[in-house]
Design a protein around this motif. Structure first.
Motif, PDB file in Angstrom:
ATOM      1  N   CYS A  16       4.940  12.695  -9.071  1.00 15.85           N
ATOM      2  CA  CYS A  16       5.904  13.173  -7.771  1.00 15.85           C
ATOM      3  C   CYS A  16       6.970  12.223  -7.662  1.00 15.85           C
ATOM      4  CB  CYS A  16       5.019  13.187  -6.385  1.00 15.85           C
ATOM      5  SG  CYS A  16       4.618  11.620  -5.875  1.00 15.85           S
ATOM      6  N   ASP A  17       8.221  12.787  -6.829  1.00 20.09           N
ATOM      7  CA  ASP A  17       9.223  11.796  -6.578  1.00 20.09           C
ATOM      8  C   ASP A  17       9.020  10.558  -6.002  1.00 20.09           C
ATOM      9  OD1 ASP A  17      10.620  13.459  -8.423  1.00 20.09           O
ATOM     10  OD2 ASP A  17      11.469  14.543  -6.927  1.00 20.09           O
ATOM     11  N   GLU A  18       8.425  10.683  -4.942  1.00 21.74           N
ATOM     12  CA  GLU A  18       8.350   9.648  -3.848  1.00 21.74           C
ATOM     13  C   GLU A  18       6.969   9.717  -3.060  1.00 21.74           C
ATOM     14  OE1 GLU A  18      12.279   8.565  -2.368  1.00 21.74           O
ATOM     15  OE2 GLU A  18      11.035   8.962  -0.724  1.00 21.74           O
ATOM     16  N   HIS A  19       6.195   8.689  -3.037  1.00 20.87           N
ATOM     17  CA  HIS A  19       4.722   8.635  -2.414  1.00 20.87           C
ATOM     18  C   HIS A  19       4.744   6.898  -1.814  1.00 20.87           C
ATOM     19  CE1 HIS A  19       0.679   9.352  -1.377  1.00 20.87           C
ATOM     20  NE2 HIS A  19       0.579   8.224  -1.898  1.00 20.87           N
ATOM     21  N   ASP A  20       4.366   6.958  -0.698  1.00 21.22           N
ATOM     22  CA  ASP A  20       4.195   5.705   0.149  1.00 21.22           C
ATOM     23  C   ASP A  20       2.464   5.185  -0.330  1.00 21.22           C
ATOM     24  OD1 ASP A  20       3.897   3.492   1.776  1.00 21.22           O
ATOM     25  OD2 ASP A  20       3.864   4.871   3.698  1.00 21.22           O
ATOM     26  N   PRO A  21       2.876   4.110  -1.017  1.00 19.19           N
ATOM     27  CA  PRO A  21       1.419   3.643  -1.414  1.00 19.19           C
ATOM     28  C   PRO A  21       0.485   2.933  -0.429  1.00 19.19           C
ATOM     29  CG  PRO A  21       3.359   2.292  -2.534  1.00 19.19           C
ATOM     30  CD  PRO A  21       4.019   3.521  -1.670  1.00 19.19           C
ATOM     31  N   CYS A  22       1.184   2.820   0.597  1.00 17.24           N
ATOM     32  CA  CYS A  22       0.406   2.020   1.865  1.00 17.24           C
ATOM     33  C   CYS A  22      -0.679   3.199   2.175  1.00 17.24           C
ATOM     34  CB  CYS A  22       1.334   1.726   2.972  1.00 17.24           C
ATOM     35  SG  CYS A  22       2.581   0.706   2.931  1.00 17.24           S
ATOM     36  N   GLU A  23      -0.347   4.443   2.002  1.00 22.16           N
ATOM     37  CA  GLU A  23      -1.331   5.473   2.273  1.00 22.16           C
ATOM     38  C   GLU A  23      -2.739   5.331   1.334  1.00 22.16           C
ATOM     39  OE1 GLU A  23      -0.706   9.962   2.087  1.00 22.16           O
ATOM     40  OE2 GLU A  23       1.314   9.224   2.847  1.00 22.16           O
ATOM     41  N   LYS A  78      11.906   1.447  -8.827  1.00 22.00           N
ATOM     42  CA  LYS A  78      11.438   1.670  -7.439  1.00 22.00           C
ATOM     43  C   LYS A  78      10.315   0.815  -6.565  1.00 22.00           C
ATOM     44  CE  LYS A  78      12.189   6.756  -7.732  1.00 22.00           C
ATOM     45  NZ  LYS A  78      11.502   7.998  -7.641  1.00 22.00           N
ATOM     46  N   ALA A  79       9.825  -0.007  -7.653  1.00 28.20           N
ATOM     47  CA  ALA A  79       8.544  -0.739  -7.114  1.00 28.20           C
ATOM     48  C   ALA A  79       8.772  -1.933  -6.335  1.00 28.20           C
ATOM     49  CB  ALA A  79       7.644  -1.131  -8.392  1.00 28.20           C
ATOM     50  N   VAL A  84       7.181  -3.569   1.073  1.00 29.15           N
ATOM     51  CA  VAL A  84       6.619  -2.794   2.279  1.00 29.15           C
ATOM     52  C   VAL A  84       5.034  -2.806   2.218  1.00 29.15           C
ATOM     53  CG1 VAL A  84       5.958  -0.534   3.142  1.00 29.15           C
ATOM     54  CG2 VAL A  84       8.217  -0.924   2.165  1.00 29.15           C
ATOM     55  N   LEU A  85       4.374  -2.986   0.993  1.00 29.45           N
ATOM     56  CA  LEU A  85       3.044  -3.078   0.978  1.00 29.45           C
ATOM     57  C   LEU A  85       2.484  -4.528   1.681  1.00 29.45           C
ATOM     58  CD1 LEU A  85       2.036  -1.822  -2.491  1.00 29.45           C
ATOM     59  CD2 LEU A  85       0.875  -1.291  -0.644  1.00 29.45           C
ATOM     60  N   PRO A  98      -0.340  -7.896   5.929  1.00 25.97           N
ATOM     61  CA  PRO A  98      -0.277  -9.154   5.903  1.00 25.97           C
ATOM     62  C   PRO A  98      -1.613  -9.869   5.479  1.00 25.97           C
ATOM     63  CG  PRO A  98      -0.276  -8.507   8.186  1.00 25.97           C
ATOM     64  CD  PRO A  98      -0.283  -7.121   7.356  1.00 25.97           C
ATOM     65  N   ASP A  99      -2.788  -9.541   5.816  1.00 24.91           N
ATOM     66  CA  ASP A  99      -3.857  -9.998   5.444  1.00 24.91           C
ATOM     67  C   ASP A  99      -4.549 -10.087   4.191  1.00 24.91           C
ATOM     68  OD1 ASP A  99      -3.581 -11.364   7.992  1.00 24.91           O
ATOM     69  OD2 ASP A  99      -4.852  -9.644   8.904  1.00 24.91           O
ATOM     70  N   THR A 100      -3.801  -9.159   3.330  1.00 24.17           N
ATOM     71  CA  THR A 100      -4.578  -8.681   2.048  1.00 24.17           C
ATOM     72  C   THR A 100      -3.436  -9.400   1.077  1.00 24.17           C
ATOM     73  OG1 THR A 100      -5.136  -6.595   3.014  1.00 24.17           O
ATOM     74  CG2 THR A 100      -5.267  -6.494   0.730  1.00 24.17           C
ATOM     75  N   LEU A 101      -4.524  -9.864  -0.324  1.00 23.57           N
ATOM     76  CA  LEU A 101      -3.472 -10.251  -1.216  1.00 23.57           C
ATOM     77  C   LEU A 101      -3.054  -9.147  -2.048  1.00 23.57           C
ATOM     78  CD1 LEU A 101      -6.362 -12.858  -2.100  1.00 23.57           C
ATOM     79  CD2 LEU A 101      -3.935 -13.462  -1.553  1.00 23.57           C
TER      80      LEU A 101
END
Ligand SMILES: Nc1nc2c(ncn2[C@@H]2O[C@H](COP(=O)(O)OP(=O)(O)OP(=O)(O)O)[C@@H](O)[C@H]2O)c(=O)[nH]1
Ligand SMILES: [Mg+2]
Length: 398
Positions: free
Chosen positions: A122-129, A229-230, A236-237, A242-245
């Motif tokens: 796809c063109d764009e996807h939010d990896p936080c999801e 794009k990374a 953002v990630l 903030p508590d995840t490595l």
């Protein structure tokens, strides 16, 4: 020690696995390439004390490369996960069973944001999801196990006065969950261990969420970091969790470099911040250009490919393990047969001399007299806490 590689389909899990283990695994640009789990051996690194000794070592349970001890760990690459997997969506929840023995999970995320939640381009996807849903799937897996015999189990705790942690650890036998994990999860979640029969679904979820964090901690490999794009997604990630490595990675580059090193084309040690093209190597222009691209787009900006960094960080910062070197002869740092620094043990931070003795052999633990520090030659008692990189000889009664 086992490390599980997880994530939605098509993010680069098998590429990561191949790069880390050099074992074969199918890689392709479509979802669900992997169906049956791949198992291999990866390594974590530690400075090898043989460099202080000035004598070469003869490792038995590990390897040594240029003064770096490589301590093996089992790695497992499973099928891609999609939302609802714990209820059987996608390839279902069989892959979760493959993760039973894993003590830490590497969540490979597509940081370029060019694959959707099911792994399709796809063109764009939010990896936080992806980070949120994967965690929820693992929590749901835990909750399903707990709910299966919840009524019977909560009654046993409440009315037969059995200890909550004992009964819960029993439920999770085979999943690497012990009573101490359960106690920590209770503290973290603040639920009432005396009255599980009164727990709501929310309480179960809160508890399972804490248990997941303790028993299957997650480190994020923000993969495909070579994609322009990374960089933005990476920030953002980090900000969102903030508590995840979170470690940026380029599995493809690591795989290319390890293969090139194996073929004698480059000098490259996994984890290094650069590599050298071998002058004698017969490379065509395309191959040379490919390697230069890896250097410019990955190695220089990221200070390496990130793959080895993920493994080392998972062991050191997440699992809080250290490496110690038991020997029989504290002067020569050798075993009875003269092998120098034969074994490297991955052990929990805070381990005492006697606990190490038990790990070597129950008999040695029981007959423990004292331990000797290979560097200072000082004697230490049973409760002495070992340092990372310690060279230790244990004296036991005959
Ligand atoms: N640009 C880029 N592509 C990558 C990287 N790592 C893997 N890929 C590509 O991503 C695609 C999927 O790689 P796989 O390793 O098969 O992914 P997977 O997560 O194991 O996929 P499933 O087994 O289907 O779940 C392939 O085309 C890889 O070449 C990377 O670091 N950068
Ligand atoms: Mg795969």
């Amino acid at each position: 020690m086992e490390v599980g590689i997880v994530g939605k389909p098509n993010v680069g899990k098998s590429t990561f696995f191949r790069a880390a283990t050099l074992a074969e695994a199918e890689v392709a640009n479509y979802p669900f390439t992997t169906i049956k789990a791949n198992v291999g051996v990866g390594y974590t690194r530690a400075p090898c004390p043989h460099t202080e000794l000035g004598t070469p070592c003869s490792p038995r349970n590990s390897e040594c490369a240029e003064g770096i001890r490589l301590v093996p760990m089992r790695m497992i690459d499973v099928a891609g996960l999609v939302p609802g997997a714990s209820e059987g969506k996608g390839l279902g929840n069989q892959f979760l069973d493959d993760l039973r023995q894993a003590s830490v999970l590497i969540h490979v995320v597509d940081a370029s944001g060019t694959t959707d939640i099911e792994g399709k381009a796809c063109d764009e996807h939010d990896p936080c999801e992806d980070v949120r849903f994967l965690e929820e799937e693992i929590v749901a897996w835990f909750a399903n196990i707990l709910k299966k015999s919840w009524t019977r189990f909560s009654r046993r705790v409440q009315f037969e006065h059995l200890k909550f942690e004992v009964v819960v650890a029993e439920q999770f036998t085979g999943l690497g969950v012990n009573e101490d994990h359960v106690r920590q999860a209770l503290r973290l979640s603040g639920v009432d261990a005396e009255k599980p029969a009164q727990w709501s679904d929310d309480d179960i979820h809160t508890f399972c969420s804490a248990l997941r964090a303790i028993a299957k901690p997650i480190i994020i490999a923000a993969n495909k970091a070579d994609n322009p794009k990374a960089a933005e997604n990476l920030e953002v990630l980090k900000k969102t969790f903030p508590d995840t490595l979170v470690v940026p990675t380029c599995a493809e580059a690591e795989l290319a470099l390890r293969n090139a090193a194996r073929g004698g084309v480059v000098d490259y040690v996994p984890g290094a911040e650069d590599f050298k093209i071998n002058e004698d190597a017969k490379l065509n222009d395309k191959q040379r250009h490919g390697l230069e691209l890896i250097r410019d787009r990955v190695i220089r900006p990221l200070k390496g490919t990130g793959i080895q960094k993920v493994l080392d960080t998972a062991v050191k910062d997440l699992l809080k393990l250290i490496v110690v070197y038991p020997v029989e002869d504290e002067n020569k740092w050798a075993d009875g047969k003269g092998n120098v620094l034969p074994d490297a043990y991955l052990v929990p931070q805070g381990i005492t001399a006697r606990q190490l003795a038990y790990r070597i052999h129950t008999d040695i633990g029981e007959k423990f007299v004292c331990a000797v520090d290979g560097r200072s030659k000082r004697r230490m008692g049973e409760s002495h806490v070992l340092d990372d990189g310690a060279v230790i000889s244990i004296m036991a009664k005959k």
